[in-house]
Structure formats: structure tokens, C-alpha cells
Design an enzyme around this catalytic site. Structure first.
Site, mmCIF file in Angstrom:
data_model
loop_
_atom_site.group_PDB
_atom_site.id
_atom_site.type_symbol
_atom_site.label_atom_id
_atom_site.label_comp_id
_atom_site.label_asym_id
_atom_site.label_seq_id
_atom_site.Cartn_x
_atom_site.Cartn_y
_atom_site.Cartn_z
ATOM 1 N N LYS A 21 84.961 79.557 14.413
ATOM 2 C CA LYS A 21 84.292 78.645 15.349
ATOM 3 C C LYS A 21 82.834 78.418 14.958
ATOM 4 O O LYS A 21 82.374 77.278 14.893
ATOM 5 C CB LYS A 21 84.362 79.195 16.787
ATOM 6 C CG LYS A 21 85.776 79.381 17.311
ATOM 7 C CD LYS A 21 85.773 79.902 18.734
ATOM 8 C CE LYS A 21 85.136 81.278 18.894
ATOM 9 N NZ LYS A 21 85.819 82.346 18.139
ATOM 10 N N SER A 22 82.109 79.520 14.698
ATOM 11 C CA SER A 22 80.689 79.378 14.348
ATOM 12 C C SER A 22 80.543 78.668 13.004
ATOM 13 O O SER A 22 79.667 77.812 12.837
ATOM 14 C CB SER A 22 80.016 80.753 14.283
ATOM 15 O OG SER A 22 80.102 81.368 15.552
ATOM 16 N N ASP A 88 76.719 77.432 21.014
ATOM 17 C CA ASP A 88 77.669 78.452 20.526
ATOM 18 C C ASP A 88 77.921 79.490 21.616
ATOM 19 O O ASP A 88 77.145 79.610 22.558
ATOM 20 C CB ASP A 88 77.118 79.129 19.261
ATOM 21 C CG ASP A 88 78.228 79.802 18.449
ATOM 22 O OD1 ASP A 88 79.423 79.519 18.694
ATOM 23 O OD2 ASP A 88 77.901 80.607 17.556
ATOM 24 N N GLU A 89 79.028 80.237 21.494
ATOM 25 C CA GLU A 89 79.401 81.298 22.447
ATOM 26 C C GLU A 89 79.389 80.775 23.884
ATOM 27 O O GLU A 89 78.915 81.441 24.810
ATOM 28 C CB GLU A 89 78.441 82.505 22.309
ATOM 29 C CG GLU A 89 78.369 83.104 20.924
ATOM 30 C CD GLU A 89 79.598 83.926 20.540
ATOM 31 O OE1 GLU A 89 80.583 83.995 21.315
ATOM 32 O OE2 GLU A 89 79.582 84.496 19.431
ATOM 33 N N CYS A 145 96.132 87.012 11.558
ATOM 34 C CA CYS A 145 96.476 88.270 12.230
ATOM 35 C C CYS A 145 96.354 89.422 11.231
ATOM 36 O O CYS A 145 96.980 89.392 10.166
ATOM 37 C CB CYS A 145 97.890 88.200 12.794
ATOM 38 S SG CYS A 145 98.428 89.771 13.518
ATOM 39 N N CYS A 183 97.931 87.921 16.336
ATOM 40 C CA CYS A 183 98.791 86.880 16.885
ATOM 41 C C CYS A 183 99.352 87.353 18.232
ATOM 42 O O CYS A 183 99.176 88.507 18.621
ATOM 43 C CB CYS A 183 99.931 86.557 15.914
ATOM 44 S SG CYS A 183 101.148 87.882 15.809
#
Ligand code: ADP
Ligand code: ZN
Length: 191
Positions: A21-22, A88-89, A145, A183
Site C-alpha cells: 500500500k505505501s 497513509d495509514e 502468504c 491468506c
């Protein structure tokens, strides 16, 4: 006749820890700057994992960001000339972040939020689900995972190496706490 063309929308980047994401948020910030757009970035003051005044990804990328407590601080900090607001976050902010993002997008800004969509129990996390609902664009990323190598949408919390139970407090004094990508099938939350 004048053609009306209005800018402004909300993008959400979500997923579990280590899903990138970041990394993705930083990529979008950099591309906006290459396009000569003014970007301002924010993050919650509670997240001091890496650097107080920057967004940092697990693979070492960084972008400057202002650490704030209250979502409304974003409204006062954003300049009129800003084109892109990156946050972010976002899961750590109060629900008011939703109204702040709506206001900025209505004013013509591109708002990009990145954050966890689920907590260590695999349940909806803070304002992220609400932001996903109102966003024009949503990106859901997967990590790998660590147990089986399949795409991982969840975050496993480990305390002293063992899966954390659903009622464990968020901060455990004296315990060694870790998170890993897992997962659905490898994710464990003991009763
Ligand atoms: P997030 O913001 O979603 O926590 P980051 O952008 O900080 O993710 O970090 C993503 C990076 O984490 C990847 O590019 C990779 O280098 C690293 N990484 C570590 N563990 C994993 C994993 N299990 N799956 C995917 N990436 C991982
Ligand atoms: Zn698995």
C-alpha cells in the site's frame, strides 16, 4: 459557451500488511510530481514505526508527510494550490476523515488514501470500509502468504511467536509482537 470540467475525486488503496500500500501510494505521489502537480501528504501521528515526518514502505521507499492527530488538521494544512492530497495509514484516523476527504474532493483535489481494510482478527478496520464505499477508485492489494505462498489478504498478529487471540489487547507490555501476511486459510485467530 463555457465547458465545465471539474476535477476532484477519491482513490483508496487497501489490503493487509506488506501488500504494498505505501509503495503504491509513494508511486502515485512521485508520478503526480513528475506531472508537475503540487502534492501534500499526511499520516496519523500515532504511527511512528519508521519516521515521524515521512511515509515509508517496507522495501525502503520514502515520501515526506506531515504527522497529524485530528483529520480536520488536513483541511487547515492544505494549500489552495495543492492538486493531490495523499494520506497513509488511514485506518488509524477517526470517522471524520471521511468528511475531510469528501470536502477536498468536492473542492477539486485528487485525494489518495492508503490503509488496512481489515484488522488482525480479519474484521473491517476503522474508516477504511466507509472510504472504499464513497471512493471513485479502489485498489485492493494482496501480499504473499508466508505460510503457503498464495495471495494474502489478511494480517496475522503473533505474540511471542503464537497467534494472538481475538480479545488480546492492542498493546501487550513485555511481549514480542509481530505481524505477518497470511491468506484466509492460514490466518489464525484463537478464541
Ligand atoms: P504495506 O504498506 O501494505 O504494509 P509496503 O508498501 O510497506 O506494504 O511494503 C511492501 C513490500 O514489503 C514489498 O514490496 C516487499 O518488499 C515487502 N514484503 C515483505 N514481506 C512480504 C510479503 N509476505 N508479501 C509481499 N511483500 C512483502
Ligand atoms: Zn496461506
Amino acid at each position: 459557451m463555457q465547458l465545465m470540467h471539474k476535477e476532484g475525486w477519491i482513490e483508496v488503496i487497501c489490503g493487509g500488511m506488506f501488500s504494498g500500500k505505501s509503495e503504491e501510494l509513494i508511486r502515485r505521489i512521485r508520478r503526480a510530481r513528475i506531472a508537475k502537480q503540487e502534492v501534500q501528504a499526511f499520516k496519523p501521528a500515532i504511527d511512528d514505526r519508521y519516521h515521524a515526518e515521512s511515509i515509508a514502505s517496507h522495501n525502503g521507499l520514502m515520501a515526506e508527510a506531515k504527522a497529524i492527530q485530528d483529520p480536520y488538521e488536513i483541511l487547515s494544512a492544505v494549500e489552495n494550490t495543492t492538486n493531490v492530497v495523499a494520506i497513509d495509514e488511514v485506518q488509524f484516523f477517526s470517522e471524520e476523515i471521511v468528511e475531510v476527504c469528501q470536502t477536498l474532493a468536492d473542492r477539486g483535489m485528487r485525494v489518495i488514501c492508503a490503509g488496512l481494510d481489515t484488522d488482525f482478527r480479519g474484521q473491517a478496520f476503522g474508516p477504511t470500509p466507509h472510504l472504499l464505499a464513497i471512493a471513485e477508485y479502489a485498489t485492493k492489494l494482496q501480499a504473499i502468504c508466508v505460510q503457503c505462498g498464495q495471495p494474502a489478504a489478511r494480517t496475522q498478529r503473533l505474540i511471542d511467536g503464537k497467534p494472538a487471540g481475538k480479545d488480546e489487547p492492542i498493546i501487550l507490555v513485555g511481549a514480542d509482537e509481530q505481524y505477518e501476511a497470511r491468506c484466509r486459510h492460514c490466518h489464525e485467530v484463537p478464541e
